[in-house]
Design an enzyme around this catalytic site. Structure first.
Site, PDB file in Angstrom:
ATOM      1  N   CYS A 198      -3.823  -1.086  -1.924  1.00  0.00           N
ATOM      2  CA  CYS A 198      -4.146   0.319  -2.193  1.00  0.00           C
ATOM      3  C   CYS A 198      -5.159   0.415  -3.344  1.00  0.00           C
ATOM      4  CB  CYS A 198      -2.849   1.027  -2.587  1.00  0.00           C
ATOM      5  SG  CYS A 198      -3.068   2.758  -2.990  1.00  0.00           S
ATOM      6  N   ASN A 199      -6.254   1.090  -3.104  1.00  0.00           N
ATOM      7  CA  ASN A 199      -7.266   1.248  -4.153  1.00  0.00           C
ATOM      8  C   ASN A 199      -6.721   2.034  -5.338  1.00  0.00           C
ATOM      9  OD1 ASN A 199     -10.362   0.611  -3.051  1.00  0.00           O
ATOM     10  ND2 ASN A 199      -8.846   0.924  -1.462  1.00  0.00           N
ATOM     11  N   THR A 200      -5.967   3.095  -5.038  1.00  0.00           N
ATOM     12  CA  THR A 200      -5.441   3.933  -6.119  1.00  0.00           C
ATOM     13  C   THR A 200      -4.496   3.114  -7.000  1.00  0.00           C
ATOM     14  OG1 THR A 200      -5.530   5.784  -4.570  1.00  0.00           O
ATOM     15  CG2 THR A 200      -4.308   6.129  -6.615  1.00  0.00           C
ATOM     16  N   TYR A 221      -0.672   8.322  -2.775  1.00  0.00           N
ATOM     17  CA  TYR A 221      -0.769   7.971  -4.187  1.00  0.00           C
ATOM     18  C   TYR A 221      -2.015   8.613  -4.817  1.00  0.00           C
ATOM     19  CZ  TYR A 221       2.660   4.090  -3.798  1.00  0.00           C
ATOM     20  OH  TYR A 221       3.779   3.323  -3.627  1.00  0.00           O
ATOM     21  N   GLY A 222      -2.994   8.902  -3.967  1.00  0.00           N
ATOM     22  CA  GLY A 222      -4.315   9.311  -4.461  1.00  0.00           C
ATOM     23  C   GLY A 222      -4.341  10.611  -5.240  1.00  0.00           C
ATOM     24  N   CYS A 232     -11.401   3.098  -0.573  1.00  0.00           N
ATOM     25  CA  CYS A 232     -10.083   3.596  -0.146  1.00  0.00           C
ATOM     26  C   CYS A 232      -9.732   2.879   1.144  1.00  0.00           C
ATOM     27  CB  CYS A 232     -10.154   5.104   0.085  1.00  0.00           C
ATOM     28  SG  CYS A 232      -8.645   5.807   0.791  1.00  0.00           S
ATOM     29  N   THR A 233      -8.455   2.548   1.269  1.00  0.00           N
ATOM     30  CA  THR A 233      -7.992   1.772   2.430  1.00  0.00           C
ATOM     31  C   THR A 233      -8.359   2.397   3.771  1.00  0.00           C
ATOM     32  OG1 THR A 233      -5.931   2.978   2.154  1.00  0.00           O
ATOM     33  CG2 THR A 233      -6.000   0.723   1.319  1.00  0.00           C
ATOM     34  N   HIS A 234      -8.414   3.725   3.819  1.00  0.00           N
ATOM     35  CA  HIS A 234      -8.606   4.405   5.106  1.00  0.00           C
ATOM     36  C   HIS A 234     -10.067   4.492   5.551  1.00  0.00           C
ATOM     37  CE1 HIS A 234      -4.557   5.575   4.139  1.00  0.00           C
ATOM     38  NE2 HIS A 234      -4.434   6.316   5.225  1.00  0.00           N
ATOM     39  N   ASP A 240       0.877  -1.169   0.000  1.00  0.00           N
ATOM     40  CA  ASP A 240       0.000   0.000   0.000  1.00  0.00           C
ATOM     41  C   ASP A 240       0.913   1.217   0.000  1.00  0.00           C
ATOM     42  OD1 ASP A 240      -2.435   1.560   0.288  1.00  0.00           O
ATOM     43  OD2 ASP A 240      -1.817   1.917   2.341  1.00  0.00           O
ATOM     44  N   SER A 241       0.296   2.382  -0.215  1.00  0.00           N
ATOM     45  CA  SER A 241       1.075   3.614  -0.172  1.00  0.00           C
ATOM     46  C   SER A 241       1.524   3.943   1.259  1.00  0.00           C
ATOM     47  CB  SER A 241       0.226   4.760  -0.724  1.00  0.00           C
ATOM     48  OG  SER A 241      -1.003   4.820  -0.033  1.00  0.00           O
ATOM     49  N   GLU A 275      -5.774   8.957   9.600  1.00  0.00           N
ATOM     50  CA  GLU A 275      -4.406   8.812  10.112  1.00  0.00           C
ATOM     51  C   GLU A 275      -4.223   9.549  11.428  1.00  0.00           C
ATOM     52  OE1 GLU A 275      -1.162   9.024   7.421  1.00  0.00           O
ATOM     53  OE2 GLU A 275      -2.121   7.606   6.061  1.00  0.00           O
TER      54      GLU A 275
HETATM   55  N1  DGL Z   1      -4.090   3.798   0.017  1.00  0.00           N
HETATM   56  C1  DGL Z   1      -4.763   4.824  -0.745  1.00  0.00           C
HETATM   57  C2  DGL Z   1      -6.003   4.214  -1.412  1.00  0.00           C
HETATM   58  O1  DGL Z   1      -6.557   3.232  -0.972  1.00  0.00           O
HETATM   59  C3  DGL Z   1      -5.125   6.019   0.109  1.00  0.00           C
HETATM   60  C4  DGL Z   1      -3.939   6.862   0.540  1.00  0.00           C
HETATM   61  C5  DGL Z   1      -3.189   7.476  -0.615  1.00  0.00           C
HETATM   62  O2  DGL Z   1      -3.706   8.402  -1.265  1.00  0.00           O
HETATM   63  O3  DGL Z   1      -2.081   7.017  -0.884  1.00  0.00           O
HETATM   64  O4  DGL Z   1      -6.428   4.718  -2.408  1.00  0.00           O
END
Ligand code: DGL
Length: 264
Positions: free
Chosen positions: A73-75, A42-43, A183-185, A10-11, A151
């Site tokens: 990571c979704n992105t 990454y988003g 999104c992971t968060h 993940d990012s 976070e």
């Molecule tokens: N992990 C990213 C996602 O799931 C969220 C955080 C980021 O922007 O890197 O898209």
């Protein structure tokens, strides 16, 4: 082969929500997690840059002899899967397809999707949903402030609810019956999001669906670890290992004793 680890990247810390679901569903599997904390987020980055980062993350995990790569990571999942699948000799699983499949199982036809700017702009969820079931109405919105709130641990209270009201207002007019937390968060903000959208909207968390898909892939490939195997969990980060361990423990809901610093 079966005793090899599942690689997850993940990012940053967010992908630990996916790791948590994997650990719960597959307790005999060892894992190696890479959080690219030096290059997060990454988003907000372009697809080209996210693909380049994803490939470097995957190469590091491949050196750890993984048997499956989970892109938590979704992105990264929304833009990098073809490049990863082309280069890697192990199966690659992203979070978008499982999330879309989970959504079509519960929706009556109107699906909302929330994610980063990169994920929403890629159209990956919109495409995966359309492929999973024709005729769905889909509306997607980026909710960038949810990431720093999660976070910071601001997962409940008036600040997060005010932000959620602003981002999610359009879904009511749209008549969404299902909302994909793309999104992971966002699973950390599930309580606040649920209160804002109301009980008539089903929330879909792709972490659980991804863990289920990972199990299926391992089973089909004869790659499951022996039942009762002692699982090991390792963590790599590209910056600030102590902060990763501290914030990450909240995402993972278990302590992270050590994270190794790596240079990609
Ligand atoms: N992990 C990213 C996602 O799931 C969220 C955080 C980021 O922007 O890197 O898209």
């Amino acid at each position: 082969m079966n005793q090899r680890s599942i690689g997850v990247f993940d990012s940053g810390v967010g992908g630990l929500t996916v790791l948590k679901a994997l650990m719960r569903r597959l307790p005999a599997e060892s894992t190696v997690y890479l959080g690219d904390t030096a290059r997060v987020p990454y988003g907000t980055k372009s697809p080209e840059v996210v693909i380049r980062y994803s490939l470097s993350n995957a190469r590091l995990l491949m050196r750890q002899q993984i048997k499956l790569l989970v892109v938590a990571c979704n992105t990264a999942s929304s833009v990098s899967l073809p490049a990863l699948a082309k280069e890697l000799e192990v199966p690659v699983l992203g979070v978008i397809e499982p999330g879309a499949q989970a959504a079509v199982q519960v929706t009556a036809g109107r699906v909302g999707v929330i994610g980063t700017l990169g994920t929403v702009n890629s159209g990956a969820y919109q495409q995966a949903l359309a492929q999973a079931r024709g005729g769905l109405e889909v509306m997607a919105r980026a909710c960038p402030l949810f990431v720093p709130l999660a976070e910071e641990g601001w997962t409940e209270g008036e600040v997060v609810e005010a932000v959620a009201c602003k981002y999610l207002a359009d879904f009511e007019a749209f008549g969404a019956d299902t909302l994909v937390l793309g999104c992971t968060h966002y699973p950390l903000l599930k309580g606040a999001i649920a209160r804002v959208v109301g009980p008539q909207v089903r929330l879909v968390d792709s972490a659980e669906a991804t863990a289920e898909a990972a199990e299926g892939l391992l089973r089909d490939g004869g790659l499951l670890a022996c039942a009762g195997a002692i699982a090991e969990h390792r963590y790599f980060v590209t910056d600030l290992p102590e902060r990763f361990a501290e914030v990450g423990a909240r995402f993972l809901e278990r302590p992270i004793e050590r994270a190794e610093l790596v240079d990609l």
